[in-house]
Design an enzyme around this catalytic site. Structure first.
Site, PDB file in Angstrom:
ATOM      1  N   ASP A 276       0.814  -1.203   0.000  1.00  0.00           N
ATOM      2  CA  ASP A 276       0.000   0.000   0.000  1.00  0.00           C
ATOM      3  C   ASP A 276       0.853   1.261   0.000  1.00  0.00           C
ATOM      4  OD1 ASP A 276       0.778   0.538   2.642  1.00  0.00           O
ATOM      5  OD2 ASP A 276      -0.970  -0.449   3.501  1.00  0.00           O
TER       6      ASP A 276
ATOM      7  N   LYS B  39      -3.855   3.108  -0.517  1.00  0.00           N
ATOM      8  CA  LYS B  39      -4.872   4.051  -0.090  1.00  0.00           C
ATOM      9  C   LYS B  39      -4.139   5.274   0.439  1.00  0.00           C
ATOM     10  CE  LYS B  39      -7.775   0.522   1.998  1.00  0.00           C
ATOM     11  NZ  LYS B  39      -8.603   0.319   3.176  1.00  0.00           N
TER      12      LYS B  39
ATOM     13  N   MET C 282      -3.783   9.781  11.522  1.00  0.00           N
ATOM     14  CA  MET C 282      -4.700  10.143  10.439  1.00  0.00           C
ATOM     15  C   MET C 282      -5.584  11.327  10.810  1.00  0.00           C
ATOM     16  SD  MET C 282      -5.852   6.272   9.327  1.00  0.00           S
ATOM     17  CE  MET C 282      -6.454   5.900  10.974  1.00  0.00           C
TER      18      MET C 282
END
Length: 490
Positions: free
Chosen positions: A38, A59, A171
């Site tokens: 990823d 992502k 995040m």
């Protein structure tokens, strides 16, 4: 019915520094038939699995290139293809720390596909550490909590965290202002120290500090974006004392380390520890000898020579590989004495049970030839590449000694990818550890950039190939070559 060989390894790739990948993870990558990786998995890690099919399932932030459900299905599909395959799922950070690894494991379990979980170093711990911020400290913080800053994933219930000393938000850059406001509303003091770390553990790392009330403004002013984490708590005050990584002498300097495709570069680790942005570029590759009959005949008579000279680590590995092919081992040396060109080659020999009888005080082929304690009637064998330089034979010849050179392996040009070539063009300096690497680099990309080299022999080869901006390491050590890489072109 699940195919017999089907197996999935869910691997935590760590926070970005490729040196933080675990040994267990490397082993799983080397066995993999397919690797799904990823956005946050450092592409450098794919060098551990050159045999595998690689599939990007990245992502990034709020933009998903592929749905999680599709990744789950692809894991199972690839594991069951071709009678069963070993699939490695390479995930940034840790598998289970907000990595949705649990969902991937559940998909394997439902399909009856055996799997393992290889934990990784989470950015929640590593990024603060690289920024000089311990998440706990005996005097100021005895607890910490890791939270997702993605408000799409539910209510954080910040009031429940009143007794936690350190908060770590993953995040959360886009929602940082709202999160800070909610934390203050839940009772956290506005003047609580806070720091945001972008691209932690990598040469792109940037850190800003402030308070819970001001950190969103500081992040916006600095232009920090994902991937980033935010630390809230008194431990942030320790950064001024404990910061180490972002003060490295090579921070942000892009260094291309030339190497062989089969090899691992210890130099890369030294450079990364100093903050360099390292790209490992294979310029040459090794191929079997083009004259195996002569090589096998020579190796079968190895014990008849007075001296056997080995001038590279790969020569040692290839020698023992060929001996194994012939059903022989270290006993094939018989009474022959063995010499190594330098300490690294000596260590390679020792790993195979051979302690060199001679290693020159100054590493290098010319020093080996000039200092070898051989008698005038000695029968000397040099096992090397078909394009090995003549420095060793010339030094022996100057003393009236002759060496028989036999082709042990071939050195051929590699074929770098477009991305590797672009990295080369963007480099501040390129390191060269051998003459063959200097010639290969000149053929591939020209000579109009600074190079740092180890040893006078490589310097001569580099200049002969056309390089003019050459910085020579003060001695034949990785630290010295790293020093040279820091000053080359400056």
């Amino acid at each position: 019915m699940t195919a017999a060989r089907a197996f999935v390894s869910l691997i935590g790739a760590g926070p970005g520094d490729p040196g933080l990948l675990t040994v267990r993870a490397v082993e799983a990558l080397r066995r993999a038939d397919v690797v799904l990786f990823d956005y946050l998995a450092n592409p450098e890690l794919l060098r551990h699995c050159p045999q595998a099919e690689t599939i990007y399932v990245g992502k990034k932030g709020f933009s998903e290139y592929i749905r999680q459900e599709d990744i789950n299905a692809l894991l199972v599909q690839k594991a069951q293809e071709n009678g069963g395959q070993r699939v490695a799922r390479l995930k940034g950070g840790d598998v289970y720390v907000f990595g949705r690894g649990g969902e991937e494991a559940e998909a394997c379990a439902r399909a009856g596909v055996p799997f393992e979980v290889v934990p990784g170093v989470t950015s929640a711990i590593a990024a603060p550490a690289y920024a000089g911020i311990p998440v706990t400290h005996r005097e100021v913080a005895r607890s910490f909590a890791v939270l997702t800053g993605n408000t799409q994933e539910g209510d954080a219930h910040y009031e429940r965290l009143s007794g936690v000393d350190t908060l770590i938000l993953l995040m959360g850059v886009r929602n940082l202002r709202a999160i800070a406001r909610d934390l203050i509303g839940a009772g956290r003091a506005p003047e609580t120290p806070a720091a945001t770390v972008q691209w932690g553990t990598t040469p792109r790392q940037r850190t800003v500090t402030g308070t819970l009330q001001t950190i969103a403004d500081e992040v916006e002013r600095a232009g920090l974006e994902a991937p980033a984490i935010t630390v809230v708590g008194e431990v942030v005050r320790l950064r001024d004392t404990l910061r180490w990584f972002d003060t490295g002498p090579l921070l942000g300097r892009r260094v291309v380390v030339t190497r062989t495709r089969e090899g691992n570069s210890d130099l890369a680790g030294v450079l990364r520890a100093r903050g360099a942005d390292v790209v490992e570029l294979p310029l040459i590759r090794y191929a079997p000898s083009g004259d195996l009959p002569t090589l096998y005949r020579t190796l079968s008579q190895l014990g008849t020579y007075s001296w056997v000279l080995l001038t590279s680590n790969h020569a040692v590995e290839e020698l023992f590989r060929q001996l194994d092919e012939m059903g022989l081992d270290a006993r094939a040396f018989g009474a022959a004495r063995v010499a190594a060109v330098g300490p690294a080659t000596a260590r390679a020999l020792e790993r195979h049970g051979i302690r060199p009888d001679f290693t020159p005080g100054t590493p290098g082929a010319a020093h080996l030839g000039g200092d070898l304690p051989a008698s005038a009637d000695a029968r000397i064998l040099h096992l090397a590449s078909h394009i090995a330089e003549d420095a060793l034979e010339e030094a022996l010849g100057a003393r009236g000694l002759n060496a028989e050179r036999v082709e042990l392996y071939r050195t051929e040009p590699a074929e770098p990818t477009d991305a590797e070539l672009q990295a080369l063009r963007d480099a501040d300096v390129v390191t060269l550890a051998s003459g063959s690497a200097a010639r290969a680099l000149a053929d591939l990309a020209g000579t109009d950039f600074p190079v740092a080299v180890m040893g006078p022999q490589t310097e001569r080869a580099a200049r002969a190939a056309g390089f003019t901006h050459v910085t020579v390491a003060a001695d034949a050590t990785l630290d010295a070559l790293a020093d040279a890489a820091g000053t080359a072109g400056a």
